[in-house]
Write an enzyme that holds these catalytic residues in place. Structure first.
Site, PDB file in Angstrom:
ATOM      1  N   ARG A   1      12.874   3.316  -0.099  1.00  0.00           N
ATOM      2  CA  ARG A   1      11.645   3.153  -0.749  1.00  0.00           C
ATOM      3  C   ARG A   1      11.889   3.331  -2.449  1.00  0.00           C
ATOM      4  O   ARG A   1      12.780   4.056  -2.894  1.00  0.00           O
ATOM      5  CB  ARG A   1      10.682   4.254  -0.424  1.00  0.00           C
ATOM      6  CG  ARG A   1      10.209   4.123   1.179  1.00  0.00           C
ATOM      7  CD  ARG A   1       9.541   5.147   1.514  1.00  0.00           C
ATOM      8  NE  ARG A   1       8.102   5.197   0.665  1.00  0.00           N
ATOM      9  CZ  ARG A   1       7.217   6.141   1.048  1.00  0.00           C
ATOM     10  NH1 ARG A   1       7.388   7.340   1.888  1.00  0.00           N
ATOM     11  NH2 ARG A   1       6.252   6.464   0.151  1.00  0.00           N
TER      12      ARG A   1
ATOM     13  N   HIS B   1       5.798  -9.180  -2.967  1.00  0.00           N
ATOM     14  CA  HIS B   1       4.438  -9.666  -2.362  1.00  0.00           C
ATOM     15  C   HIS B   1       4.061 -11.028  -2.548  1.00  0.00           C
ATOM     16  O   HIS B   1       3.581 -11.631  -3.609  1.00  0.00           O
ATOM     17  CB  HIS B   1       3.562  -9.072  -3.426  1.00  0.00           C
ATOM     18  CG  HIS B   1       3.446  -7.480  -3.247  1.00  0.00           C
ATOM     19  ND1 HIS B   1       2.426  -6.807  -2.750  1.00  0.00           N
ATOM     20  CD2 HIS B   1       4.441  -6.468  -3.736  1.00  0.00           C
ATOM     21  CE1 HIS B   1       2.759  -5.328  -2.647  1.00  0.00           C
ATOM     22  NE2 HIS B   1       3.972  -5.107  -3.293  1.00  0.00           N
TER      23      HIS B   1
ATOM     24  N   GLY C   1       0.832  -1.064   0.047  1.00  0.00           N
ATOM     25  CA  GLY C   1       0.197   0.033   0.103  1.00  0.00           C
ATOM     26  C   GLY C   1       0.888   1.211  -0.094  1.00  0.00           C
ATOM     27  O   GLY C   1       2.181   1.184  -0.518  1.00  0.00           O
ATOM     28  N   GLU C   2       0.574   2.118   0.681  1.00  0.00           N
ATOM     29  CA  GLU C   2       1.316   3.355   0.690  1.00  0.00           C
ATOM     30  C   GLU C   2       1.639   3.544   2.101  1.00  0.00           C
ATOM     31  O   GLU C   2       1.045   3.897   2.919  1.00  0.00           O
ATOM     32  CB  GLU C   2       0.265   4.870   0.193  1.00  0.00           C
ATOM     33  CG  GLU C   2       1.256   5.915  -0.101  1.00  0.00           C
ATOM     34  CD  GLU C   2       2.354   5.444  -1.228  1.00  0.00           C
ATOM     35  OE1 GLU C   2       2.048   4.970  -1.991  1.00  0.00           O
ATOM     36  OE2 GLU C   2       3.566   6.021  -0.900  1.00  0.00           O
ATOM     37  N   SER C   3       2.995   3.387   2.353  1.00  0.00           N
ATOM     38  CA  SER C   3       3.628   3.409   3.614  1.00  0.00           C
ATOM     39  C   SER C   3       3.411   4.721   4.514  1.00  0.00           C
ATOM     40  O   SER C   3       3.032   4.478   5.714  1.00  0.00           O
ATOM     41  CB  SER C   3       4.829   2.964   3.737  1.00  0.00           C
ATOM     42  OG  SER C   3       5.724   3.909   3.029  1.00  0.00           O
TER      43      SER C   3
ATOM     44  N   GLU D   1       1.631 -12.451  -1.289  1.00  0.00           N
ATOM     45  CA  GLU D   1       0.070 -12.750  -1.389  1.00  0.00           C
ATOM     46  C   GLU D   1      -0.222 -12.649  -2.903  1.00  0.00           C
ATOM     47  O   GLU D   1      -1.369 -13.047  -3.143  1.00  0.00           O
ATOM     48  CB  GLU D   1      -0.403 -11.711  -0.486  1.00  0.00           C
ATOM     49  CG  GLU D   1      -0.806 -10.249  -1.326  1.00  0.00           C
ATOM     50  CD  GLU D   1       0.744  -9.349  -1.123  1.00  0.00           C
ATOM     51  OE1 GLU D   1       1.844 -10.115  -0.880  1.00  0.00           O
ATOM     52  OE2 GLU D   1       0.335  -8.342  -1.576  1.00  0.00           O
TER      53      GLU D   1
ATOM     54  N   ILE E   1       6.514  -4.721  -6.706  1.00  0.00           N
ATOM     55  CA  ILE E   1       5.824  -3.707  -7.310  1.00  0.00           C
ATOM     56  C   ILE E   1       6.533  -2.370  -6.347  1.00  0.00           C
ATOM     57  O   ILE E   1       6.167  -2.283  -5.438  1.00  0.00           O
ATOM     58  CB  ILE E   1       4.364  -3.852  -6.973  1.00  0.00           C
ATOM     59  CG1 ILE E   1       3.821  -5.217  -7.375  1.00  0.00           C
ATOM     60  CG2 ILE E   1       3.522  -2.663  -7.518  1.00  0.00           C
ATOM     61  CD1 ILE E   1       2.345  -5.650  -7.170  1.00  0.00           C
ATOM     62  N   ARG E   2       7.043  -1.463  -7.268  1.00  0.00           N
ATOM     63  CA  ARG E   2       7.533  -0.343  -6.662  1.00  0.00           C
ATOM     64  C   ARG E   2       8.139  -0.579  -5.054  1.00  0.00           C
ATOM     65  O   ARG E   2       7.950  -0.077  -4.154  1.00  0.00           O
ATOM     66  CB  ARG E   2       6.430   0.665  -6.559  1.00  0.00           C
ATOM     67  CG  ARG E   2       5.882   1.471  -7.775  1.00  0.00           C
ATOM     68  CD  ARG E   2       5.384   2.766  -7.574  1.00  0.00           C
ATOM     69  NE  ARG E   2       4.425   2.905  -6.690  1.00  0.00           N
ATOM     70  CZ  ARG E   2       4.468   3.912  -5.518  1.00  0.00           C
ATOM     71  NH1 ARG E   2       5.500   4.789  -5.637  1.00  0.00           N
ATOM     72  NH2 ARG E   2       3.715   3.939  -4.791  1.00  0.00           N
TER      73      ARG E   2
ATOM     74  N   CYS F   1       6.674  -5.482   1.436  1.00  0.00           N
ATOM     75  CA  CYS F   1       6.625  -4.093   0.561  1.00  0.00           C
ATOM     76  C   CYS F   1       6.158  -3.078   1.534  1.00  0.00           C
ATOM     77  O   CYS F   1       7.063  -2.624   2.159  1.00  0.00           O
ATOM     78  CB  CYS F   1       5.479  -4.076  -0.438  1.00  0.00           C
ATOM     79  SG  CYS F   1       5.959  -3.168  -1.713  1.00  0.00           S
TER      80      CYS F   1
HETATM   81  N1  GLN Z   1       6.234   2.484  -2.828  1.00  0.00           N
HETATM   82  C1  GLN Z   1       5.331   2.316  -1.866  1.00  0.00           C
HETATM   83  C2  GLN Z   1       5.856   2.952  -0.498  1.00  0.00           C
HETATM   84  O1  GLN Z   1       6.843   3.544  -0.467  1.00  0.00           O
HETATM   85  C3  GLN Z   1       5.120   0.694  -1.408  1.00  0.00           C
HETATM   86  C4  GLN Z   1       4.789   0.125  -2.566  1.00  0.00           C
HETATM   87  C5  GLN Z   1       3.997  -1.124  -2.301  1.00  0.00           C
HETATM   88  O2  GLN Z   1       3.536  -1.765  -1.209  1.00  0.00           O
HETATM   89  N2  GLN Z   1       3.493  -2.004  -3.305  1.00  0.00           N
HETATM   90  O3  GLN Z   1       4.972   2.836   0.423  1.00  0.00           O
END
Ligand code: GLN
Length: 190
Positions: free
Chosen positions: A108, A170, A53-55, A172, A134-135, A82
């Site tokens: 990040r 990930h 998610g978005e940390s 999951e 993923i990112r 992640c």
């Molecule tokens: N780039 C996101 C972050 O910095 C993490 C990406 C993800 O959880 N898929 O929060």
């Protein structure tokens, strides 16, 4: 009965719930998987999963809801993937609320633009595992008490400290329950 929570404040959590249930089945362990949205729900858990998610957003909400205090006061083991890895760290390249549970520094979005998302097989606990990135963040450095579980080339992508485990990728989003099983088996240890 084991209760495993999946933090459900932001980001996709249903896949983690499904794969955790599947891992409990595979291990033949009686357990329950619950969504964690409040400090009360957190306090019922033997272990908590923090997903992607978005940390920055998840961090703020963990503090606001008081879930952070429940986790830290009760030393509830965390499995972070992640964004969850970012939250477990003590420092990142941004100014953001963190849990400071694993003695590591994290970068990040560490894999650059072209490779923001990719799949690559990784080796972890001496097994091959499909890594979905993923990112994804990576681990910049760790203190001596942190066990490095996996690297991609020279970059650290999985670590463990006590019962807490953090992955850049990930699990999951695969149908491989192995890493969830590892976390669950740790929770059963005294
Ligand atoms: N780039 C996101 C972050 O910095 C993490 C990406 C993800 O959880 N898929 O929060």
């Amino acid at each position: 009965m084991l209760i495993i929570g999946v933090l459900d404040l932001q980001g996709a959590v249903s896949e983690h719930i499904d794969i955790t249930k599947k891992a409990l089945n595979t291990l033949n362990i009686k357990g329950k998987v619950i969504n964690v949205r409040s400090s009360e729900e957190a306090s019922n858990c033997d272990g908590i999963i923090i997903a992607g998610g978005e940390s920055t957003v998840i961090g703020k909400l963990i503090y606001q809801t008081g879930i952070k205090d429940v986790i830290l006061d009760n030393s509830i083991p965390i499995f972070g993937t992640c964004a969850g890895m970012i939250l477990l760290s003590k420092k990142t390249d941004y100014d953001q609320p963190l849990l400071n549970i694993i003695d590591m520094e994290v970068s990040r979005n560490s894999f650059g633009r072209q490779r923001e998302s990719f799949e690559k097989e990784v080796t972890i606990f001496d097994k091959k595992y499909p890594g979905v990135f993923i990112r994804a963040p990576s681990v910049k450095n760790v203190e001596d008490n942190v066990k490095i579980l996996s690297k991609l080339d020279e970059t650290i992508i999985a670590v463990k400290q006590g019962k807490n485990m953090a992955l850049s990728f990930h699990p999951e989003l695969t149908d491989n329950t192995f890493l969830h099983e590892r976390f669950i088996l740790d929770l059963l240890e005294k």
